[in-house]
Design a protein around this motif. Sequence first.
Motif, PDB file in Angstrom:
ATOM      1  N   GLY A   9      -0.640   2.635 -49.199  1.00 56.17           N
ATOM      2  CA  GLY A   9      -1.613   1.460 -49.283  1.00 56.17           C
ATOM      3  C   GLY A   9      -2.733   1.600 -48.222  1.00 56.17           C
ATOM      4  O   GLY A   9      -3.406   2.517 -47.895  1.00 56.17           O
ATOM      5  N   ALA A  10      -2.831   0.115 -47.782  1.00 59.06           N
ATOM      6  CA  ALA A  10      -3.963  -0.037 -46.560  1.00 59.06           C
ATOM      7  C   ALA A  10      -3.735   0.773 -45.429  1.00 59.06           C
ATOM      8  O   ALA A  10      -4.748   0.881 -44.906  1.00 59.06           O
ATOM      9  CB  ALA A  10      -3.996  -1.212 -46.320  1.00 59.06           C
ATOM     10  N   ILE A  11      -2.379   1.224 -44.978  1.00 58.55           N
ATOM     11  CA  ILE A  11      -2.403   1.825 -44.062  1.00 58.55           C
ATOM     12  C   ILE A  11      -3.000   3.371 -44.006  1.00 58.55           C
ATOM     13  O   ILE A  11      -3.738   3.857 -43.185  1.00 58.55           O
ATOM     14  CB  ILE A  11      -0.808   2.012 -43.615  1.00 58.55           C
ATOM     15  CG1 ILE A  11      -0.290   0.887 -43.500  1.00 58.55           C
ATOM     16  CG2 ILE A  11      -0.455   3.163 -42.500  1.00 58.55           C
ATOM     17  CD1 ILE A  11       1.394   1.057 -43.402  1.00 58.55           C
ATOM     18  N   HIS A  12      -2.908   3.967 -45.228  1.00 59.31           N
ATOM     19  CA  HIS A  12      -3.486   5.201 -45.716  1.00 59.31           C
ATOM     20  C   HIS A  12      -5.103   4.804 -45.504  1.00 59.31           C
ATOM     21  O   HIS A  12      -5.806   5.642 -45.179  1.00 59.31           O
ATOM     22  CB  HIS A  12      -2.939   5.806 -46.821  1.00 59.31           C
ATOM     23  CG  HIS A  12      -3.870   6.931 -47.314  1.00 59.31           C
ATOM     24  ND1 HIS A  12      -4.817   6.614 -48.409  1.00 59.31           N
ATOM     25  CD2 HIS A  12      -4.102   8.284 -47.173  1.00 59.31           C
ATOM     26  CE1 HIS A  12      -5.333   7.563 -48.757  1.00 59.31           C
ATOM     27  NE2 HIS A  12      -5.273   8.480 -47.976  1.00 59.31           N
ATOM     28  N   ASP A  13      -5.365   3.876 -46.356  1.00 60.43           N
ATOM     29  CA  ASP A  13      -6.867   3.899 -46.843  1.00 60.43           C
ATOM     30  C   ASP A  13      -7.504   3.453 -45.426  1.00 60.43           C
ATOM     31  O   ASP A  13      -8.728   4.147 -45.115  1.00 60.43           O
ATOM     32  CB  ASP A  13      -7.068   2.700 -47.537  1.00 60.43           C
ATOM     33  CG  ASP A  13      -6.507   3.023 -48.992  1.00 60.43           C
ATOM     34  OD1 ASP A  13      -6.341   4.220 -49.291  1.00 60.43           O
ATOM     35  OD2 ASP A  13      -6.197   2.129 -49.970  1.00 60.43           O
ATOM     36  N   ARG A  14      -7.017   2.564 -44.732  1.00 57.33           N
ATOM     37  CA  ARG A  14      -7.833   1.872 -43.456  1.00 57.33           C
ATOM     38  C   ARG A  14      -7.596   2.610 -42.087  1.00 57.33           C
ATOM     39  O   ARG A  14      -8.132   2.321 -41.126  1.00 57.33           O
ATOM     40  CB  ARG A  14      -7.698   0.587 -43.527  1.00 57.33           C
ATOM     41  CG  ARG A  14      -8.247  -0.067 -44.750  1.00 57.33           C
ATOM     42  CD  ARG A  14      -8.030  -1.619 -44.791  1.00 57.33           C
ATOM     43  NE  ARG A  14      -8.262  -2.256 -45.760  1.00 57.33           N
ATOM     44  CZ  ARG A  14      -7.753  -3.268 -46.554  1.00 57.33           C
ATOM     45  NH1 ARG A  14      -6.959  -3.992 -45.637  1.00 57.33           N
ATOM     46  NH2 ARG A  14      -7.963  -3.579 -47.695  1.00 57.33           N
ATOM     47  N   VAL A  15      -6.364   3.076 -41.809  1.00 57.08           N
ATOM     48  CA  VAL A  15      -5.946   3.325 -40.606  1.00 57.08           C
ATOM     49  C   VAL A  15      -5.784   5.086 -40.409  1.00 57.08           C
ATOM     50  O   VAL A  15      -6.299   5.574 -39.614  1.00 57.08           O
ATOM     51  CB  VAL A  15      -4.556   2.702 -40.060  1.00 57.08           C
ATOM     52  CG1 VAL A  15      -3.905   2.917 -38.911  1.00 57.08           C
ATOM     53  CG2 VAL A  15      -4.602   1.079 -40.590  1.00 57.08           C
ATOM     54  N   THR A  16      -4.875   5.511 -41.126  1.00 61.43           N
ATOM     55  CA  THR A  16      -4.622   6.888 -40.866  1.00 61.43           C
ATOM     56  C   THR A  16      -5.678   8.017 -41.485  1.00 61.43           C
ATOM     57  O   THR A  16      -5.694   8.902 -41.126  1.00 61.43           O
ATOM     58  CB  THR A  16      -3.311   7.212 -41.243  1.00 61.43           C
ATOM     59  OG1 THR A  16      -2.958   7.257 -42.601  1.00 61.43           O
ATOM     60  CG2 THR A  16      -2.352   6.353 -40.475  1.00 61.43           C
ATOM     61  N   LYS A  17      -5.918   7.667 -42.673  1.00 64.30           N
ATOM     62  CA  LYS A  17      -6.412   8.386 -43.656  1.00 64.30           C
ATOM     63  C   LYS A  17      -5.848   9.695 -44.028  1.00 64.30           C
ATOM     64  O   LYS A  17      -6.367  10.773 -44.476  1.00 64.30           O
ATOM     65  CB  LYS A  17      -7.854   8.697 -42.906  1.00 64.30           C
ATOM     66  CG  LYS A  17      -8.916   7.825 -42.385  1.00 64.30           C
ATOM     67  CD  LYS A  17      -9.530   7.047 -43.694  1.00 64.30           C
ATOM     68  CE  LYS A  17     -10.531   5.929 -43.054  1.00 64.30           C
ATOM     69  NZ  LYS A  17     -10.505   4.748 -43.819  1.00 64.30           N
ATOM     70  N   VAL A  18      -4.749   9.801 -43.924  1.00 63.89           N
ATOM     71  CA  VAL A  18      -3.768  10.973 -44.501  1.00 63.89           C
ATOM     72  C   VAL A  18      -2.372  10.157 -45.123  1.00 63.89           C
ATOM     73  O   VAL A  18      -2.263   9.087 -44.801  1.00 63.89           O
ATOM     74  CB  VAL A  18      -3.235  11.793 -43.186  1.00 63.89           C
ATOM     75  CG1 VAL A  18      -4.271  12.344 -42.497  1.00 63.89           C
ATOM     76  CG2 VAL A  18      -2.328  10.855 -42.072  1.00 63.89           C
TER      77      VAL A  18
END
Length: 82
Positions: A9-18
């Motif tokens: 979710g948002a962790i991938h989308d906004r923070v890590t991009k992986v």
Amino acid sequence: MNVRVLYFGAIHDRVTKVRSEMVTLESGATVSDLLQQLNVAHPGLNKVRSHVRIAVNESIVEISEALNEGDDVALIPPVAGG
């Protein structure tokens, strides 16, 4: 030891991009140790940490949980729906 970290979710989308990455930790490391290391690689994680659930091998755990070689660790943001 190596663990695979999965971001959703948002962790991938906004923070890590992986979506996932392999992380090397000292033997006997805990989820807390992993999170400290991830905060260095992805500084934005610290801002969302209080809202994230942690699962190890598909079971929700506390940050004091010990990790083992080959574990899958998922960082799961809150889910809203209706």
